[in-house]
Design a protein around this motif. Structure first.
Motif, PDB file in Angstrom:
ATOM      1  N   VAL A  70       0.838  -1.414   0.037  1.00 51.70           N
ATOM      2  CA  VAL A  70       0.057   0.319   0.006  1.00 51.70           C
ATOM      3  C   VAL A  70       0.617   1.353   0.163  1.00 51.70           C
ATOM      4  CG1 VAL A  70      -1.436   1.265   1.436  1.00 51.70           C
ATOM      5  CG2 VAL A  70      -1.378  -1.176   1.087  1.00 51.70           C
ATOM      6  N   PRO A  71       0.641   2.303  -0.584  1.00 49.51           N
ATOM      7  CA  PRO A  71       1.073   3.537  -0.889  1.00 49.51           C
ATOM      8  C   PRO A  71       1.065   3.869   0.630  1.00 49.51           C
ATOM      9  CG  PRO A  71       0.179   3.114  -3.108  1.00 49.51           C
ATOM     10  CD  PRO A  71      -0.458   2.217  -2.120  1.00 49.51           C
ATOM     11  N   ARG A  72       2.145   5.414   0.762  1.00 44.89           N
ATOM     12  CA  ARG A  72       2.181   5.842   2.169  1.00 44.89           C
ATOM     13  C   ARG A  72       0.880   6.893   2.411  1.00 44.89           C
ATOM     14  NH1 ARG A  72       2.908  11.092   4.408  1.00 44.89           N
ATOM     15  NH2 ARG A  72       3.446  11.150   6.254  1.00 44.89           N
ATOM     16  N   GLU A  73       0.284   6.978   0.609  1.00 46.36           N
ATOM     17  CA  GLU A  73      -0.981   7.997   1.642  1.00 46.36           C
ATOM     18  C   GLU A  73      -2.449   7.137   1.326  1.00 46.36           C
ATOM     19  OE1 GLU A  73      -0.330   7.655  -3.358  1.00 46.36           O
ATOM     20  OE2 GLU A  73       1.455   7.780  -1.360  1.00 46.36           O
ATOM     21  N   GLU A  74      -1.790   6.039   0.928  1.00 46.68           N
ATOM     22  CA  GLU A  74      -3.084   4.807   1.310  1.00 46.68           C
ATOM     23  C   GLU A  74      -3.362   3.898   2.349  1.00 46.68           C
ATOM     24  OE1 GLU A  74      -5.413   4.967  -0.193  1.00 46.68           O
ATOM     25  OE2 GLU A  74      -5.560   5.882  -2.252  1.00 46.68           O
ATOM     26  N   LEU A  75      -2.276   4.227   3.352  1.00 42.96           N
ATOM     27  CA  LEU A  75      -2.221   3.359   4.563  1.00 42.96           C
ATOM     28  C   LEU A  75      -2.888   3.711   5.211  1.00 42.96           C
ATOM     29  CD1 LEU A  75       1.848   3.614   5.552  1.00 42.96           C
ATOM     30  CD2 LEU A  75       0.323   1.541   4.919  1.00 42.96           C
ATOM     31  N   LEU A  76      -3.836   4.878   6.383  1.00 41.00           N
ATOM     32  CA  LEU A  76      -4.732   4.826   7.120  1.00 41.00           C
ATOM     33  C   LEU A  76      -6.230   4.697   6.469  1.00 41.00           C
ATOM     34  CD1 LEU A  76      -5.960   6.470   9.344  1.00 41.00           C
ATOM     35  CD2 LEU A  76      -6.339   8.447   8.327  1.00 41.00           C
ATOM     36  N   ARG A  77      -6.235   4.727   4.744  1.00 43.56           N
ATOM     37  CA  ARG A  77      -7.594   4.420   4.459  1.00 43.56           C
ATOM     38  C   ARG A  77      -7.425   2.335   4.842  1.00 43.56           C
ATOM     39  NH1 ARG A  77      -8.832   4.991  -2.001  1.00 43.56           N
ATOM     40  NH2 ARG A  77     -11.358   4.042  -1.684  1.00 43.56           N
ATOM     41  N   SER A  78      -6.651   1.724   4.208  1.00 44.14           N
ATOM     42  CA  SER A  78      -6.507   0.342   4.160  1.00 44.14           C
ATOM     43  C   SER A  78      -6.136  -0.220   5.432  1.00 44.14           C
ATOM     44  CB  SER A  78      -5.028   0.368   3.611  1.00 44.14           C
ATOM     45  OG  SER A  78      -4.917   0.616   2.347  1.00 44.14           O
ATOM     46  N   ASN A  79      -5.568   0.993   6.083  1.00 43.83           N
ATOM     47  CA  ASN A  79      -6.048   0.262   8.411  1.00 43.83           C
ATOM     48  C   ASN A  79      -7.617   0.998   8.477  1.00 43.83           C
ATOM     49  OD1 ASN A  79      -2.885  -0.698   7.796  1.00 43.83           O
ATOM     50  ND2 ASN A  79      -2.851   1.490   8.803  1.00 43.83           N
ATOM     51  N   ALA A  80      -7.992   1.927   7.832  1.00 45.89           N
ATOM     52  CA  ALA A  80      -9.738   1.941   8.718  1.00 45.89           C
ATOM     53  C   ALA A  80     -10.737   0.949   7.722  1.00 45.89           C
ATOM     54  CB  ALA A  80      -9.833   3.387   8.282  1.00 45.89           C
ATOM     55  N   ARG A  81     -10.302   0.240   6.867  1.00 49.55           N
ATOM     56  CA  ARG A  81     -10.746  -0.965   5.722  1.00 49.55           C
ATOM     57  C   ARG A  81     -10.772  -1.959   6.489  1.00 49.55           C
ATOM     58  NH1 ARG A  81     -12.850  -0.075   1.126  1.00 49.55           N
ATOM     59  NH2 ARG A  81     -12.552   2.091   0.528  1.00 49.55           N
ATOM     60  N   LEU A  82      -9.871  -2.824   7.302  1.00 50.27           N
ATOM     61  CA  LEU A  82      -8.588  -3.389   8.229  1.00 50.27           C
ATOM     62  C   LEU A  82     -10.059  -2.694   9.813  1.00 50.27           C
ATOM     63  CD1 LEU A  82      -5.494  -4.236   7.168  1.00 50.27           C
ATOM     64  CD2 LEU A  82      -7.009  -5.185   6.387  1.00 50.27           C
ATOM     65  N   GLU A  83     -10.019  -2.486   9.488  1.00 53.09           N
ATOM     66  CA  GLU A  83     -10.496  -2.437  10.845  1.00 53.09           C
ATOM     67  C   GLU A  83     -11.263  -1.871  11.226  1.00 53.09           C
ATOM     68  OE1 GLU A  83     -10.109  -1.126  15.526  1.00 53.09           O
ATOM     69  OE2 GLU A  83      -8.274  -1.563  13.646  1.00 53.09           O
ATOM     70  N   SER A  84     -12.595  -1.803   9.940  1.00 50.71           N
ATOM     71  CA  SER A  84     -13.792  -1.986  10.265  1.00 50.71           C
ATOM     72  C   SER A  84     -14.400  -3.451   9.742  1.00 50.71           C
ATOM     73  CB  SER A  84     -14.599  -1.641   8.699  1.00 50.71           C
ATOM     74  OG  SER A  84     -14.535   0.074   8.632  1.00 50.71           O
ATOM     75  N   THR A  85     -13.597  -4.522   9.159  1.00 51.56           N
ATOM     76  CA  THR A  85     -13.639  -5.822   8.849  1.00 51.56           C
ATOM     77  C   THR A  85     -14.244  -6.246  10.263  1.00 51.56           C
ATOM     78  OG1 THR A  85     -12.730  -5.429   6.838  1.00 51.56           O
ATOM     79  CG2 THR A  85     -12.585  -7.214   7.957  1.00 51.56           C
ATOM     80  N   LEU A  86     -12.802  -5.852  11.024  1.00 57.21           N
ATOM     81  CA  LEU A  86     -12.322  -6.721  12.442  1.00 57.21           C
ATOM     82  C   LEU A  86     -13.953  -6.184  13.175  1.00 57.21           C
ATOM     83  CD1 LEU A  86     -11.283  -7.728  14.931  1.00 57.21           C
ATOM     84  CD2 LEU A  86     -10.541  -5.088  15.100  1.00 57.21           C
ATOM     85  N   TRP A  87     -14.377  -5.122  13.425  1.00 59.31           N
ATOM     86  CA  TRP A  87     -15.775  -5.292  13.960  1.00 59.31           C
ATOM     87  C   TRP A  87     -15.996  -5.436  13.519  1.00 59.31           C
ATOM     88  CZ3 TRP A  87     -15.075  -3.336  18.516  1.00 59.31           C
ATOM     89  CH2 TRP A  87     -13.730  -3.166  19.288  1.00 59.31           C
ATOM     90  N   THR A  88     -17.080  -5.451  12.116  1.00 60.69           N
ATOM     91  CA  THR A  88     -17.932  -6.397  11.068  1.00 60.69           C
ATOM     92  C   THR A  88     -18.128  -8.230  11.209  1.00 60.69           C
ATOM     93  OG1 THR A  88     -18.248  -4.467   9.136  1.00 60.69           O
ATOM     94  CG2 THR A  88     -19.173  -6.799   9.386  1.00 60.69           C
ATOM     95  N   SER A  89     -17.126  -8.196  11.722  1.00 60.89           N
ATOM     96  CA  SER A  89     -16.933  -9.816  12.404  1.00 60.89           C
ATOM     97  C   SER A  89     -17.346  -9.760  13.948  1.00 60.89           C
ATOM     98  CB  SER A  89     -15.560 -10.133  12.231  1.00 60.89           C
ATOM     99  OG  SER A  89     -14.779  -9.862  10.494  1.00 60.89           O
ATOM    100  N   ILE A  90     -16.913  -8.905  14.390  1.00 56.09           N
ATOM    101  CA  ILE A  90     -17.404  -9.168  15.848  1.00 56.09           C
ATOM    102  C   ILE A  90     -18.697  -9.073  16.266  1.00 56.09           C
ATOM    103  CG2 ILE A  90     -16.515  -7.875  17.944  1.00 56.09           C
ATOM    104  CD1 ILE A  90     -14.538  -6.860  17.308  1.00 56.09           C
ATOM    105  N   VAL A  91     -19.279  -7.653  15.831  1.00 57.74           N
ATOM    106  CA  VAL A  91     -21.065  -7.608  15.335  1.00 57.74           C
ATOM    107  C   VAL A  91     -21.404  -8.942  14.805  1.00 57.74           C
ATOM    108  CG1 VAL A  91     -22.743  -6.821  14.126  1.00 57.74           C
ATOM    109  CG2 VAL A  91     -20.826  -4.879  14.882  1.00 57.74           C
ATOM    110  N   ALA A  92     -21.854  -9.909  13.811  1.00 53.10           N
ATOM    111  CA  ALA A  92     -21.718 -11.162  13.240  1.00 53.10           C
ATOM    112  C   ALA A  92     -21.435 -12.348  14.383  1.00 53.10           C
ATOM    113  CB  ALA A  92     -21.510 -10.948  11.929  1.00 53.10           C
TER     114      ALA A  92
END
Length: 417
Positions: free
Chosen positions: A130-152
């Motif tokens: 991942v390019p540096r300018e996309e790191l936060l976006r990528s980590n946010a997507r991984l974090e969203s996936t984490l919490w979606t998994s915990i919800v379901a």
């Protein structure tokens, strides 16, 4: 969508989604099996959590340098298959009537060590893909996936246990690692490390900690996250015993109480990038790092019945929303401040320290619960949490200058190498 969020990162994200859903489908599976099948009390449940993490942390110390010197995709696939093989032994032993507490501890150790190796490799893989300018976006997507998994995951896991028995979720979790390994096979292999770089020197084992403790921006973040994670997880087995044992909640009710609030984590992860754009990284880390320390004390006062479930849901929603905002920013800051050739060692050292902290605090809180009470121990954890923001509230003016320099230096070195 930027190039960093397609292709190789897309398959890495898919693998993470599959294995994370399996993990949270089996939410607290070791504690649940110990309580329901082996009738373990708070001391044994805390021992299971703490001993597994402590020995896994020690076993994983050499993993950082070892992972650094190998292709990360192969390491991740291997760690997935190790976790699958270890988990499968528990349902097999249960069906044969041979399951013992010692086996639960042994499997927890193997899975814990493999988790640390996987996290070290995956973090390095994210930075390479991942390019540096996309790191936060990528980590946010991984974090969203984490919490979606915990919800379901936990509510479905509780239902699965109710219908198919106490080890059903472990079977599903083991299968998820096979799915993750299959997705990871589509991730680019990356360049092979130089032959001379494959030799691990004794001094390499401490390189991750040297980098963390020597960086004035990483050091306070490290101590804060290690203590917060340890204090939160120290109460997890106590809450399981309190809710499933003393208060008589069914497994599905327990899972629901901790699963529903994770919608807040999903919302928080989506808010992290716009909040950084408005407030800046430092302010987001300070504000939401402090807010996440304020939620544990009310858990000591949960009553039986629907009121108890509603109180847990309210408290956990506040906690996980602030965590959901904080985590992608903290993960991005950590990658930005770490050179490419030290990412695996740094993340491994961080994970080893986290596991050791959780193990020590879980064991200590198990003793506290035995000599006081479950509720008193949970309350003490909440009081200790209130002190953790001190690491984030220091003047960071000099740290910002250090951060800017190291980030420019590492971008020049090539973040995608």
């Amino acid at each position: 969508m930027g190039n960093g969020l397609r292709g190789g990162f897309g398959w890495l994200w898919a693998a993470y989604a599959v294995s994370t859903f399996g993990t949270y489908l089996a939410f607290d599976a070791f504690s649940l099996v110990a309580i329901i099948v082996l009738h373990a009390g708070p001391a044994k449940v805390s021992l299971l959590a703490s001993a597994g993490l402590a020995v896994a942390a020690v076993a994983a110390v050499p993993l950082g340098p070892w992972v650094e010197r190998r292709r990360k995709r192969g390491v991740m696939v291997a760690m997935d298959l190790v976790r699958c093989a270890a988990l499968v032994t528990i349902p097999v032993a249960y069906w044969l009537g041979a399951l013992r507490f010692g086996q639960l501890v042994a499997v927890a150790i193997v899975v814990g060590a493999a988790d640390i190796g996987f996290k070290a490799a995956s973090g390095a893989c994210v930075k390479a893909l991942v390019p540096r300018e996309e790191l936060l976006r990528s980590n946010a997507r991984l974090e969203s996936t984490l919490w979606t998994s915990i919800v379901a995951g936990p509510p479905l896991g509780g239902l699965l246990i109710s219908v198919l028995g106490p080890v059903a979720t472990m079977v599903a979790d083991a299968a998820s690692y096979v799915g993750s390994a299959a997705a990871l096979r589509r991730v680019p292999r990356g360049p092979a490390p130089a032959a001379q770089a494959r030799v691990t020197r004794p001094g390499d084992l401490l390189d991750g900690w040297r980098h963390i403790l020597g960086d004035p921006a990483l050091r306070p973040l490290f101590f804060n996250t290690i203590l917060v994670g340890g204090l939160i997880m120290a109460t997890a087995p106590l809450m399981a015993v309190l809710m499933l044992g003393r208060l008589g909640f069914a497994p599905w009710q327990y899972a629901l109480a901790f699963g529903v609030p994770c919608v807040g984590g999903l919302v928080g992860a989506r808010l992290s990038k716009p909040l950084v754009a408005r407030l800046g990284e430092d302010r987001v880390l300070r504000i939401f790092g402090s807010l996440r320390a304020c939620w544990t004390i009310p858990l000591a006062f949960i009553p039986a019945g629907i009121g108890g479930i509603l109180l847990v849901i309210a408290v956990q929603t506040g906690l996980v929303t602030t965590i959901g905002i904080f985590n992608p920013v903290y993960a991005t800051r950590r990658l930005e401040l770490t050179p490419d050739d030290r990412v695996a060692r740094t993340l491994s050292a961080w994970s080893v320290s986290s596991s050791a902290s959780i193990a020590a605090l879980t064991a200590l809180w198990g003793v506290l619960a035995s000599v006081t009470s479950l509720r008193a121990a949970v309350a003490l954890s909440g009081v200790a949490m209130l002190a953790t923001p001190i690491f984030l509230l220091r003047n960071t003016r000099n740290q910002k200058g250090h951060s800017s320099f190291t980030t420019r230096q590492r971008v020049g070195d090539g973040a995608g190498a």
